[in-house]
Design a protein around this motif. Structure first.
Motif, PDB file in Angstrom:
ATOM      1  N   ARG A  46       0.827  -1.211   0.000  1.00 58.68           N
ATOM      2  CA  ARG A  46       0.000   0.000   0.000  1.00 58.68           C
ATOM      3  C   ARG A  46       0.863   1.264   0.000  1.00 58.68           C
ATOM      4  N   LEU A  47       1.995   1.221   0.722  1.00 61.54           N
ATOM      5  CA  LEU A  47       2.890   2.377   0.718  1.00 61.54           C
ATOM      6  C   LEU A  47       3.540   2.570  -0.655  1.00 61.54           C
ATOM      7  N   PHE A  48       3.939   1.464  -1.285  1.00 62.95           N
ATOM      8  CA  PHE A  48       4.509   1.570  -2.633  1.00 62.95           C
ATOM      9  C   PHE A  48       3.474   2.176  -3.594  1.00 62.95           C
ATOM     10  N   ALA A  49       2.245   1.657  -3.536  1.00 59.82           N
ATOM     11  CA  ALA A  49       1.201   2.155  -4.432  1.00 59.82           C
ATOM     12  C   ALA A  49       0.907   3.627  -4.165  1.00 59.82           C
ATOM     13  N   LEU A  50       0.880   4.006  -2.880  1.00 62.11           N
ATOM     14  CA  LEU A  50       0.635   5.398  -2.529  1.00 62.11           C
ATOM     15  C   LEU A  50       1.724   6.302  -3.102  1.00 62.11           C
ATOM     16  N   GLY A  51       2.944   5.773  -3.187  1.00 63.52           N
ATOM     17  CA  GLY A  51       4.054   6.535  -3.744  1.00 63.52           C
ATOM     18  C   GLY A  51       4.119   6.510  -5.253  1.00 63.52           C
ATOM     19  N   GLY A  52       3.127   5.890  -5.900  1.00 61.53           N
ATOM     20  CA  GLY A  52       3.109   5.844  -7.357  1.00 61.53           C
ATOM     21  C   GLY A  52       4.068   4.833  -7.952  1.00 61.53           C
ATOM     22  N   ILE A  53       4.467   3.836  -7.162  1.00 65.40           N
ATOM     23  CA  ILE A  53       5.410   2.824  -7.629  1.00 65.40           C
ATOM     24  C   ILE A  53       4.606   1.582  -8.011  1.00 65.40           C
ATOM     25  N   THR A  54       4.624   1.209  -9.257  1.00 65.32           N
ATOM     26  CA  THR A  54       3.794   0.109  -9.748  1.00 65.32           C
ATOM     27  C   THR A  54       4.322  -1.231  -9.246  1.00 65.32           C
ATOM     28  N   PRO A  55       3.463  -2.251  -9.177  1.00 65.84           N
ATOM     29  CA  PRO A  55       3.932  -3.581  -8.790  1.00 65.84           C
ATOM     30  C   PRO A  55       5.057  -4.091  -9.683  1.00 65.84           C
ATOM     31  N   ALA A  56       4.991  -3.799 -10.965  1.00 68.46           N
ATOM     32  CA  ALA A  56       6.057  -4.244 -11.867  1.00 68.46           C
ATOM     33  C   ALA A  56       7.377  -3.566 -11.519  1.00 68.46           C
ATOM     34  N   ARG A  57       7.324  -2.276 -11.192  1.00 65.74           N
ATOM     35  CA  ARG A  57       8.535  -1.556 -10.803  1.00 65.74           C
ATOM     36  C   ARG A  57       9.078  -2.093  -9.485  1.00 65.74           C
ATOM     37  N   VAL A  58       8.190  -2.381  -8.532  1.00 67.47           N
ATOM     38  CA  VAL A  58       8.620  -2.936  -7.250  1.00 67.47           C
ATOM     39  C   VAL A  58       9.366  -4.250  -7.475  1.00 67.47           C
ATOM     40  N   ARG A  59       8.787  -5.116  -8.314  1.00 64.94           N
ATOM     41  CA  ARG A  59       9.435  -6.408  -8.542  1.00 64.94           C
ATOM     42  C   ARG A  59      10.788  -6.224  -9.226  1.00 64.94           C
ATOM     43  N   ASP A  60      10.855  -5.362 -10.216  1.00 62.74           N
ATOM     44  CA  ASP A  60      12.114  -5.136 -10.916  1.00 62.74           C
ATOM     45  C   ASP A  60      13.159  -4.572  -9.958  1.00 62.74           C
ATOM     46  N   ASP A  61      12.774  -3.603  -9.142  1.00 63.79           N
ATOM     47  CA  ASP A  61      13.707  -3.037  -8.170  1.00 63.79           C
ATOM     48  C   ASP A  61      14.178  -4.096  -7.177  1.00 63.79           C
ATOM     49  N   ALA A  62      13.243  -4.916  -6.705  1.00 66.81           N
ATOM     50  CA  ALA A  62      13.586  -5.947  -5.727  1.00 66.81           C
ATOM     51  C   ALA A  62      14.568  -6.956  -6.312  1.00 66.81           C
ATOM     52  N   GLU A  63      14.342  -7.361  -7.539  1.00 64.39           N
ATOM     53  CA  GLU A  63      15.239  -8.337  -8.159  1.00 64.39           C
ATOM     54  C   GLU A  63      16.616  -7.746  -8.416  1.00 64.39           C
ATOM     55  N   ARG A  64      16.670  -6.474  -8.809  1.00 58.68           N
ATOM     56  CA  ARG A  64      17.963  -5.804  -8.981  1.00 58.68           C
ATOM     57  C   ARG A  64      18.696  -5.689  -7.650  1.00 58.68           C
ATOM     58  N   ALA A  65      17.958  -5.363  -6.601  1.00 60.57           N
ATOM     59  CA  ALA A  65      18.577  -5.263  -5.272  1.00 60.57           C
ATOM     60  C   ALA A  65      19.113  -6.616  -4.817  1.00 60.57           C
ATOM     61  N   LEU A  66      18.358  -7.677  -5.086  1.00 64.74           N
ATOM     62  CA  LEU A  66      18.799  -9.012  -4.685  1.00 64.74           C
ATOM     63  C   LEU A  66      20.065  -9.409  -5.439  1.00 64.74           C
ATOM     64  N   ASP A  67      20.154  -9.049  -6.703  1.00 63.24           N
ATOM     65  CA  ASP A  67      21.376  -9.317  -7.472  1.00 63.24           C
ATOM     66  C   ASP A  67      22.567  -8.555  -6.881  1.00 63.24           C
ATOM     67  N   ALA A  68      22.342  -7.302  -6.477  1.00 64.83           N
ATOM     68  CA  ALA A  68      23.422  -6.513  -5.880  1.00 64.83           C
ATOM     69  C   ALA A  68      23.884  -7.124  -4.564  1.00 64.83           C
ATOM     70  N   VAL A  69      22.929  -7.617  -3.773  1.00 61.24           N
ATOM     71  CA  VAL A  69      23.285  -8.286  -2.522  1.00 61.24           C
ATOM     72  C   VAL A  69      24.114  -9.530  -2.816  1.00 61.24           C
ATOM     73  N   GLY A  70      23.693 -10.313  -3.819  1.00 63.69           N
ATOM     74  CA  GLY A  70      24.402 -11.537  -4.153  1.00 63.69           C
ATOM     75  C   GLY A  70      25.828 -11.286  -4.607  1.00 63.69           C
ATOM     76  N   GLU A  71      26.039 -10.208  -5.327  1.00 63.69           N
ATOM     77  CA  GLU A  71      27.394  -9.880  -5.766  1.00 63.69           C
ATOM     78  C   GLU A  71      28.267  -9.439  -4.597  1.00 63.69           C
ATOM     79  N   PHE A  72      27.665  -8.745  -3.638  1.00 60.02           N
ATOM     80  CA  PHE A  72      28.415  -8.239  -2.489  1.00 60.02           C
ATOM     81  C   PHE A  72      28.656  -9.322  -1.443  1.00 60.02           C
ATOM     82  N   ARG A  73      27.588 -10.014  -1.056  1.00 60.79           N
ATOM     83  CA  ARG A  73      27.677 -11.066  -0.052  1.00 60.79           C
ATOM     84  C   ARG A  73      26.702 -12.181  -0.437  1.00 60.79           C
ATOM     85  N   PRO A  74      27.185 -13.232  -1.108  1.00 63.76           N
ATOM     86  CA  PRO A  74      26.292 -14.336  -1.489  1.00 63.76           C
ATOM     87  C   PRO A  74      25.538 -14.929  -0.300  1.00 63.76           C
ATOM     88  N   GLY A  75      26.177 -14.937   0.869  1.00 63.00           N
ATOM     89  CA  GLY A  75      25.515 -15.480   2.051  1.00 63.00           C
ATOM     90  C   GLY A  75      24.294 -14.680   2.458  1.00 63.00           C
TER      91      GLY A  75
END
Length: 376
Positions: A46-75
């Motif tokens: 609901r907070l993402f939607a209130l901020g005008g961030i679409t579900p597709a954008r949320v998922r894309d951002d989340a997956e990019r963030a997870l990739d960045a975490v994996g490159e920094f610390r796989p654990g």
């Protein structure tokens, strides 16, 4: 504004995990949070939607963030994916929680919350009366202020199996936030705002968890943070048994602030160093952050004797009507995204390696109990 008491559960959840393998640690967390994570995700959706961030954008951002975490610390990535597995959720959903600060940085309608942190580095006498020798002691306290809709969606944590045991507080599904480890390294956490904040680096909440899991001193922690790819902002107040520093984290770099002449560090939600301050999102936090910062500094300056315990330091964060809202209570008349509340008060003590968590505001110090966790 008519502030109201904050709704709180009768028994705050405590999550305990103990596994050397990070995926198994995550799975154990996810299993304990399985019944609670959908409600936390719903608030953030609901907070993402209130901020005008679409579900597709949320998922894309989340997956990019997870990739960045994996490159920094796989654990760390494995632990996030383990939480998802234990809770029966897609990994990107947990990645979105861990990158919620970075995703919400896109929003222009949902301003961030507000927190106030105090750390004291004190020279204390020891030995026989009148002896000149002194020992250094550090301790800190903060309010964790966030949306009142998330008041039921955080827990205390004890995580074992990594390099260091970590105890403290975090939100449901998020690896870390505020805490102390078995080496006696403590971390308080505040959010800051920079014009270039976004996705692409390690989320600041994940970085806080990595620091507590791996670093054994302030020096180690600062080196770790300086080596992390950052695309968003925050503040870590780092202190061990003898040293303390306050870090401005930003896409422009990492900059340190030393304790003042009285051994104090005071943090609200604006940069304290000039380079990141030049591109600060002033409209998000000011004038509130500056008013809280100056109020607390003036209160401390007026004391003949500075607080000598974490609890007495916490009393410096009690405010009332007509004062800047260091103690933050929500206004029920406000809409979703604007109901701020001090969800918890946390005191950290490297000497005892303890995190004391008050499920309440600083004004509740005499009426609600602390939960004290020890990192051993």
């Amino acid at each position: 504004m008519t502030p109201t008491p904050i709704p709180r559960p009768d028994h705050r959840r405590h999550v305990h995990v103990d596994a050397v393998d990070p995926h198994r640690r995550g799975t154990a967390r996810g299993e304990q949070l399985r019944a609670h994570l959908p409600a936390a995700l719903d608030v953030y959706d609901r907070l993402f939607a209130l901020g005008g961030i679409t579900p597709a954008r949320v998922r894309d951002d989340a997956e990019r963030a997870l990739d960045a975490v994996g490159e920094f610390r796989p654990g760390a990535r494995a632990e996030i994916e383990g939480i998802a597995s234990g809770a029966g959720l897609d990994p990107w959903r947990l990645a979105a929680l861990n990158a919620r600060t970075e995703i919400l940085a896109r929003s222009v309608t949902v301003p961030p919350g507000e927190c106030t942190t105090l750390v004291r580095r004190a020279a204390q006498p020891f030995g026989s009366p009148g002896a000149p020798a002194t020992a250094v002691r550090t301790f800190g306290v903060q309010t964790w202020d966030w949306h009142v809709e998330l008041s039921a969606h955080w827990h205390t944590l004890e995580s074992r199996g990594g390099r260091h045991t970590v105890v403290g507080l975090t939100e449901d599904g998020i690896l870390g936030k505020i805490g102390i480890n078995s080496a006696g390294l403590a971390l308080h956490f505040n959010i800051l705002g920079h014009a270039r904040d976004g996705i692409g680096g390690v989320p600041v909440h994940v970085l806080a968890a990595v620091v507590l899991a791996e670093a054994g001193s302030v020096a180690e922690a600062v080196d770790l943070v300086r080596g992390a790819p950052l695309a968003s902002s925050g503040s870590f107040a780092l202190f061990d048994g003898t040293q303390a520093t306050l870090l401005d984290l930003s896409p422009a770099g990492v900059f340190a602030v030393a304790p003042d002449e009285r051994g104090l560090l005071v943090r609200t939600n604006h940069f304290l160093t000039p380079v990141p301050a030049a591109e600060e999102k002033n409209w998000l936090y000011q004038p509130d952050s500056g008013e809280r910062h100056e109020f607390v500094r003036a209160r401390l300056a007026g004391l003949r004797q500075l607080p000598d315990t974490p609890e007495s330091l916490a009393r410096c964060l009690v405010t009332g009507p007509g004062e800047p809202p260091v103690t933050c209570l929500p206004d029920p008349a406000e809409a979703l995204g604007r109901r701020w509340a001090s969800l918890a008060t946390v005191a950290l003590d490297p000497v005892t390696r303890t995190a004391a968590v008050l499920d309440g505001t600083p004004a509740d110090l005499d009426t609600r109990p602390w939960r004290t966790l020890t990192a051993t």
